[in-house]
Design a protein around this motif. Structure first.
Motif, short mmCIF file in Angstrom:
data_model
loop_
_atom_site.label_atom_id
_atom_site.label_comp_id
_atom_site.label_asym_id
_atom_site.label_seq_id
_atom_site.Cartn_x
_atom_site.Cartn_y
_atom_site.Cartn_z
N ASN A 204 -18.56 -90.65 25.76
CA ASN A 204 -19.36 -89.66 25.47
C ASN A 204 -21.10 -89.78 26.39
OD1 ASN A 204 -18.70 -91.43 22.74
ND2 ASN A 204 -18.63 -89.57 22.37
N VAL B 258 -21.69 -86.14 27.60
CA VAL B 258 -20.50 -85.91 28.76
C VAL B 258 -19.42 -85.68 28.07
CG1 VAL B 258 -20.76 -86.77 30.41
CG2 VAL B 258 -19.89 -87.65 29.37
N THR B 259 -18.69 -85.27 27.95
CA THR B 259 -17.40 -84.56 27.10
C THR B 259 -16.18 -85.35 28.10
OG1 THR B 259 -16.32 -82.82 28.74
CG2 THR B 259 -17.91 -82.54 26.71
N GLY B 260 -15.49 -85.43 26.94
CA GLY B 260 -14.22 -86.35 27.38
C GLY B 260 -13.82 -88.11 27.11
N SER C 286 -24.36 -89.84 19.64
CA SER C 286 -24.95 -90.08 21.19
C SER C 286 -26.09 -89.52 21.92
CB SER C 286 -23.36 -89.03 21.54
OG SER C 286 -21.82 -89.50 21.25
N GLU D 173 -18.83 -95.51 25.14
CA GLU D 173 -18.43 -94.78 23.88
C GLU D 173 -19.41 -95.12 23.06
OE1 GLU D 173 -14.13 -94.73 22.96
OE2 GLU D 173 -13.83 -95.78 25.71
#
Length: 159
Positions: A105, A100-102, A81, A75
């Motif tokens: 990061n 990434v998403t979710g 990011s 994160e």
């Protein structure tokens, strides 16, 4: 060069042949596709120059003494990011970094010789990268599939 290049059926067949055997000679590919070696060579060179093809060697981590694979969910806070990912990617232990998403990061994949290297790596290197808020490591227990030739397929890849 990076010019716009249209990949045709012959190019797809050449790529398919290289996926099955990256050590094939231009002559071997040419014979299997009823082409000349010069045609195959020219098409491979054109695709490489246009960033449509990259022929690489892939080695087994274990063959190099890397017996521990770890995925770390990172994160980020207070920094882009993408900047954090670039800095993490520069570390020699890191072999892949993904934005990434979710819930987090960045996904980082590491290859280590032994588990004992992990605490030092996380405390002395990864956590010191500005912007890293949290890290959640997951140890790979078993590799079910690790095949580069199983990546995105170009339709018509058969020979």
């Amino acid at each position: 060069m990076n010019e716009t290049l249209s990949i045709d059926e012959i190019d797809r067949k050449i790529i398919g042949h290289l996926r099955r055997n990256g050590r094939s000679t231009n002559q071997q590919i040419a014979e299997s596709l009823d082409l000349t070696a010069a045609t195959v060579s020219g098409r491979i060179r054109r695709m490489e120059q246009s960033d449509k093809l990259n022929v690489v060697a892939v080695s087994d981590f274990a063959a190099h003494g890397m017996d521990v694979l770890i995925q770390i969910a990172v994160e980020v806070d207070g920094r882009a990011s993408s900047d954090v990912a670039e800095e993490l990617a520069a570390l020699p232990e890191v072999f892949a970094v993904f934005l990434v998403t979710g819930r987090h990061n960045i996904d980082v994949l590491l290859a280590l010789r032994e588990y004992g290297e992990l605490p030092e790596l996380m405390i002395d290197k990864l956590s010191k990268v500005r912007g890293v808020r949290t890290m959640r490591p997951s140890i790979v227990l078993d590799v079910i599939k690790y095949q580069f030739e199983s990546g995105p397929q170009v339709s018509g890849g058969g020979a």
